[in-house]
Write a protein that holds these residues in place. Sequence first.
Motif, PDB file in Angstrom:
ATOM      1  N   UNK A 228       0.818  -1.214   0.000  1.00  0.00           N
ATOM      2  CA  UNK A 228       0.000   0.000   0.000  1.00  0.00           C
ATOM      3  C   UNK A 228       0.851   1.261   0.000  1.00  0.00           C
ATOM      4  N   UNK A 229       2.165   1.102   0.056  1.00  0.00           N
ATOM      5  CA  UNK A 229       3.040   2.265   0.088  1.00  0.00           C
ATOM      6  C   UNK A 229       3.069   2.946   1.436  1.00  0.00           C
ATOM      7  N   UNK A 230       2.695   2.229   2.488  1.00  0.00           N
ATOM      8  CA  UNK A 230       2.737   2.756   3.857  1.00  0.00           C
ATOM      9  C   UNK A 230       3.940   2.157   4.558  1.00  0.00           C
ATOM     10  N   UNK A 231       4.742   2.996   5.159  1.00  0.00           N
ATOM     11  CA  UNK A 231       5.949   2.527   5.840  1.00  0.00           C
ATOM     12  C   UNK A 231       5.709   2.448   7.345  1.00  0.00           C
ATOM     13  N   UNK A 232       6.295   1.421   7.975  1.00  0.00           N
ATOM     14  CA  UNK A 232       6.156   1.212   9.421  1.00  0.00           C
ATOM     15  C   UNK A 232       7.543   0.987  10.014  1.00  0.00           C
ATOM     16  N   UNK A 233       7.939   1.843  10.938  1.00  0.00           N
ATOM     17  CA  UNK A 233       9.246   1.736  11.581  1.00  0.00           C
ATOM     18  C   UNK A 233       9.105   2.015  13.076  1.00  0.00           C
ATOM     19  N   UNK A 234      10.208   1.896  13.778  1.00  0.00           N
ATOM     20  CA  UNK A 234      10.187   2.134  15.223  1.00  0.00           C
ATOM     21  C   UNK A 234      11.469   2.816  15.662  1.00  0.00           C
ATOM     22  N   UNK A 235      11.401   3.413  16.839  1.00  0.00           N
ATOM     23  CA  UNK A 235      12.565   3.970  17.524  1.00  0.00           C
ATOM     24  C   UNK A 235      12.663   3.259  18.866  1.00  0.00           C
ATOM     25  N   UNK A 236      13.867   2.824  19.231  1.00  0.00           N
ATOM     26  CA  UNK A 236      14.077   2.141  20.507  1.00  0.00           C
ATOM     27  C   UNK A 236      14.988   2.989  21.388  1.00  0.00           C
TER      28      UNK A 236
END
Length: 302
Positions: A228-236
């Motif tokens: 879908x062209x949606x990006x998912x990331x995180x910060x730790x």
Amino acid sequence: MTKQNQQQKAVPQPPNGPQRPTSFPAQKQERQPGLETAMNPKPQFISPVYLPAGKLKGKVAIITGGDSGIGRAIAITFAKEGADVAIIYLNEHEDAKETERMVTEEGVRCLLFAGDIGDPAFCQKCVADTIAKWSKLDILVNNAAEQHPQDKLEQITPQQLERTFKTNVFGMFFLTQAAMPHLQTGASIINTASITAYRGSPTLLDYSATKGAIVSFTRALSANVNSQGIRVNAVAPGPVWTPLIPSTFDAQAVTTFGSDTPLGRCGQPEEMAPAYVYLASSDSSYMSGQVLHINGGEIVNG
């Protein structure tokens, strides 16, 4: 004090940047979530040397836990980059109003939503009201969390376990579910994980488990929505000076908070926020399913 201890206490400071504290006065807040207004010293939430470049101009963002700490720093930095910001918080009204003031001073709009993200109906309402007001949603930051130290696993009650997962994991699920129908190609979801997801914490067993779940959720959701062209990331983040600290640990433990990191001090919220700008903007257009580690120099290999 031995010579070795003296060397450990000598924490280098940047020559041109803000000076950051390496120790703190003893202090304790008796309720969670804690209040930024009651902290001494106050967290540093925006760097005087940060140079905005309009990276989020015209974007709309929702940030949970946006009233104080890392969430406040994200909200203000997003505002500096041109985004309108909706802040979700529990009941820290004074902190939230101050964050709203600083956001709107940047010439953008701000919405405040007070309530429990563990309630799926509340999450649906926050997203619906944001869409009704601003017609779109581009960035979702799942940042709210709580933690309750216990020395032994047996001391964690079913009520505490449920409460911690309800805020840290269920709230993230509920709000992301509410947001998904409104996210278009180019949208970004950013989750706040923790160093405890990678190395654990002997007194934060349930909290560490929730942060491990957030890392797995980040990776799985990224794979689910890549098409879908949606990006998912995180910060730790590692240890960061936020209201969660004096409201969690005893007064004496607070005095040396973060001093055991390789850099010899805890982080400040302002040091986290640029990573969220990077993940929210097109600068990170080729990154998804990843975790950025901002933890004072600890190598976690994750």
